[in-house]
Motif scaffolding. Sequence first.
Motif, PDB file in Angstrom:
ATOM      1  N   SER A   1     -74.201 -51.358  19.388  1.00 23.71           N
ATOM      2  CA  SER A   1     -74.718 -51.066  18.046  1.00 23.71           C
ATOM      3  C   SER A   1     -76.198 -51.455  17.916  1.00 23.71           C
ATOM      4  O   SER A   1     -76.597 -52.162  16.985  1.00 23.71           O
ATOM      5  CB  SER A   1     -73.880 -51.770  16.974  1.00 23.71           C
ATOM      6  N   LEU A   2     -76.979 -50.988  18.868  1.00 27.70           N
ATOM      7  CA  LEU A   2     -78.412 -51.250  18.885  1.00 27.70           C
ATOM      8  C   LEU A   2     -79.170 -49.931  18.794  1.00 27.70           C
ATOM      9  O   LEU A   2     -78.587 -48.861  18.910  1.00 27.70           O
ATOM     10  CB  LEU A   2     -78.817 -51.948  20.193  1.00 27.70           C
ATOM     11  N   ASN A   3     -80.468 -50.037  18.642  1.00 26.74           N
ATOM     12  CA  ASN A   3     -81.339 -48.876  18.681  1.00 26.74           C
ATOM     13  C   ASN A   3     -81.995 -48.841  20.062  1.00 26.74           C
ATOM     14  O   ASN A   3     -82.279 -49.888  20.635  1.00 26.74           O
ATOM     15  CB  ASN A   3     -82.408 -49.008  17.582  1.00 26.74           C
ATOM     16  N   GLU A   4     -82.250 -47.640  20.595  1.00 22.82           N
ATOM     17  CA  GLU A   4     -82.886 -47.551  21.912  1.00 22.82           C
ATOM     18  C   GLU A   4     -84.236 -48.255  21.942  1.00 22.82           C
ATOM     19  O   GLU A   4     -84.645 -48.788  22.970  1.00 22.82           O
ATOM     20  CB  GLU A   4     -83.023 -46.090  22.360  1.00 22.82           C
ATOM     21  N   SER A   5     -84.931 -48.283  20.813  1.00 23.29           N
ATOM     22  CA  SER A   5     -86.229 -48.971  20.779  1.00 23.29           C
ATOM     23  C   SER A   5     -86.057 -50.468  21.044  1.00 23.29           C
ATOM     24  O   SER A   5     -86.951 -51.111  21.593  1.00 23.29           O
ATOM     25  CB  SER A   5     -86.935 -48.731  19.449  1.00 23.29           C
ATOM     26  N   THR A   6     -84.900 -51.022  20.671  1.00 22.28           N
ATOM     27  CA  THR A   6     -84.628 -52.435  20.941  1.00 22.28           C
ATOM     28  C   THR A   6     -84.632 -52.689  22.443  1.00 22.28           C
ATOM     29  O   THR A   6     -85.198 -53.689  22.911  1.00 22.28           O
ATOM     30  CB  THR A   6     -83.263 -52.848  20.343  1.00 22.28           C
ATOM     31  N   LEU A   7     -84.027 -51.780  23.207  1.00 23.47           N
ATOM     32  CA  LEU A   7     -83.992 -51.956  24.661  1.00 23.47           C
ATOM     33  C   LEU A   7     -85.370 -51.734  25.276  1.00 23.47           C
ATOM     34  O   LEU A   7     -85.761 -52.450  26.201  1.00 23.47           O
ATOM     35  CB  LEU A   7     -82.966 -51.014  25.284  1.00 23.47           C
ATOM     36  N   ARG A   8     -86.101 -50.781  24.762  1.00 20.22           N
ATOM     37  CA  ARG A   8     -87.457 -50.549  25.280  1.00 20.22           C
ATOM     38  C   ARG A   8     -88.361 -51.766  25.016  1.00 20.22           C
ATOM     39  O   ARG A   8     -89.173 -52.155  25.859  1.00 20.22           O
ATOM     40  CB  ARG A   8     -88.054 -49.285  24.672  1.00 20.22           C
ATOM     41  N   LYS A   9     -88.221 -52.363  23.840  1.00 18.07           N
ATOM     42  CA  LYS A   9     -88.991 -53.569  23.523  1.00 18.07           C
ATOM     43  C   LYS A   9     -88.563 -54.726  24.427  1.00 18.07           C
ATOM     44  O   LYS A   9     -89.396 -55.524  24.854  1.00 18.07           O
ATOM     45  CB  LYS A   9     -88.808 -53.959  22.053  1.00 18.07           C
ATOM     46  N   ALA A  10     -87.263 -54.816  24.715  1.00 12.73           N
ATOM     47  CA  ALA A  10     -86.766 -55.882  25.599  1.00 12.73           C
ATOM     48  C   ALA A  10     -87.402 -55.766  26.984  1.00 12.73           C
ATOM     49  O   ALA A  10     -87.670 -56.781  27.639  1.00 12.73           O
ATOM     50  CB  ALA A  10     -85.243 -55.825  25.691  1.00 12.73           C
ATOM     51  N   ILE A  11     -87.673 -54.535  27.428  1.00 17.40           N
ATOM     52  CA  ILE A  11     -88.351 -54.338  28.712  1.00 17.40           C
ATOM     53  C   ILE A  11     -89.803 -54.812  28.605  1.00 17.40           C
ATOM     54  O   ILE A  11     -90.286 -55.567  29.454  1.00 17.40           O
ATOM     55  CB  ILE A  11     -88.300 -52.854  29.145  1.00 17.40           C
ATOM     56  N   SER A  12     -90.488 -54.407  27.548  1.00 22.73           N
ATOM     57  CA  SER A  12     -91.906 -54.787  27.404  1.00 22.73           C
ATOM     58  C   SER A  12     -92.070 -56.300  27.227  1.00 22.73           C
ATOM     59  O   SER A  12     -93.090 -56.853  27.632  1.00 22.73           O
ATOM     60  CB  SER A  12     -92.558 -54.024  26.255  1.00 22.73           C
ATOM     61  N   TYR A  13     -91.082 -56.982  26.640  1.00 25.01           N
ATOM     62  CA  TYR A  13     -91.151 -58.437  26.447  1.00 25.01           C
ATOM     63  C   TYR A  13     -90.614 -59.217  27.647  1.00 25.01           C
ATOM     64  O   TYR A  13     -90.640 -60.435  27.651  1.00 25.01           O
ATOM     65  CB  TYR A  13     -90.379 -58.863  25.204  1.00 25.01           C
ATOM     66  N   GLY A  14     -90.072 -58.500  28.664  1.00 21.47           N
ATOM     67  CA  GLY A  14     -89.568 -59.167  29.857  1.00 21.47           C
ATOM     68  C   GLY A  14     -88.138 -59.665  29.769  1.00 21.47           C
ATOM     69  O   GLY A  14     -87.670 -60.342  30.693  1.00 21.47           O
ATOM     70  N   LYS A  15     -87.448 -59.372  28.668  1.00 18.65           N
ATOM     71  CA  LYS A  15     -86.032 -59.761  28.573  1.00 18.65           C
ATOM     72  C   LYS A  15     -85.179 -58.948  29.544  1.00 18.65           C
ATOM     73  O   LYS A  15     -84.235 -59.467  30.133  1.00 18.65           O
ATOM     74  CB  LYS A  15     -85.508 -59.555  27.151  1.00 18.65           C
ATOM     75  N   LEU A  16     -85.506 -57.672  29.687  1.00 19.43           N
ATOM     76  CA  LEU A  16     -84.856 -56.791  30.658  1.00 19.43           C
ATOM     77  C   LEU A  16     -85.913 -56.416  31.684  1.00 19.43           C
ATOM     78  O   LEU A  16     -86.957 -55.865  31.341  1.00 19.43           O
ATOM     79  CB  LEU A  16     -84.302 -55.535  29.975  1.00 19.43           C
ATOM     80  N   VAL A  17     -85.661 -56.741  32.945  1.00 23.26           N
ATOM     81  CA  VAL A  17     -86.649 -56.565  34.005  1.00 23.26           C
ATOM     82  C   VAL A  17     -86.445 -55.219  34.692  1.00 23.26           C
ATOM     83  O   VAL A  17     -85.357 -54.933  35.201  1.00 23.26           O
ATOM     84  CB  VAL A  17     -86.550 -57.711  35.033  1.00 23.26           C
ATOM     85  N   GLU A  18     -87.528 -54.417  34.695  1.00 28.08           N
ATOM     86  CA  GLU A  18     -87.461 -53.108  35.347  1.00 28.08           C
ATOM     87  C   GLU A  18     -87.259 -53.304  36.850  1.00 28.08           C
ATOM     88  O   GLU A  18     -87.906 -54.127  37.478  1.00 28.08           O
ATOM     89  CB  GLU A  18     -88.726 -52.305  35.069  1.00 28.08           C
ATOM     90  N   GLY A  19     -86.328 -52.540  37.409  1.00 26.59           N
ATOM     91  CA  GLY A  19     -86.002 -52.648  38.826  1.00 26.59           C
ATOM     92  C   GLY A  19     -84.912 -53.653  39.115  1.00 26.59           C
ATOM     93  O   GLY A  19     -84.363 -53.685  40.212  1.00 26.59           O
ATOM     94  N   VAL A  20     -84.608 -54.506  38.139  1.00 24.76           N
ATOM     95  CA  VAL A  20     -83.543 -55.498  38.292  1.00 24.76           C
ATOM     96  C   VAL A  20     -82.435 -55.220  37.273  1.00 24.76           C
ATOM     97  O   VAL A  20     -81.273 -55.051  37.635  1.00 24.76           O
ATOM     98  CB  VAL A  20     -84.072 -56.942  38.119  1.00 24.76           C
TER      99      VAL A  20
END
Length: 143
Positions: free
Chosen positions: A99-118
């Motif tokens: 129940s999230l918005n896709e922008s939440t996940l994109r922001k998590a990538i930019s803030y380093g919460k979700l690491v690209e490639g990992v």
Amino acid sequence: MFHKIKNVSALADYRLSVQFSEGCTKIYDVKPLFELIPVFNELKDQNLFSDVCVDVGGHGIVWNDDLDLSCDELWENGVSVETPFDGLMAFSDATALWSLNESTLRKAISYGKLVEGVDVCKFGKQWVVSQKAMLREYGEPTA
């Protein structure tokens, strides 16, 4: 928890490969239904059996107006199999389950919460995220 179906494929020997949106694949054997529910004998026609598709909304699978199976039946009685894609899901599926918005996940990538490639990876225009990363960052799914 509700298990939404992403894809289904007919296999040999009246089995189905069912991919669920949370990144799990199960093999479901239809043969036991031939004796339990006589209408399923129609599926002995290979052409009809091969015409299986995901029902609108992913709540089950259908062959025609008379033959269908629910996502719960497929989840509970299917056998999990390992695939190279286990635990991966599209952002759209992850956001629906949590129940999230896709922008939440994109922001998590930019803030380093979700690491690209990992934790996440982009294939063409489609982002995918691991179920482990979603559980780590957002807890259990809400949907």
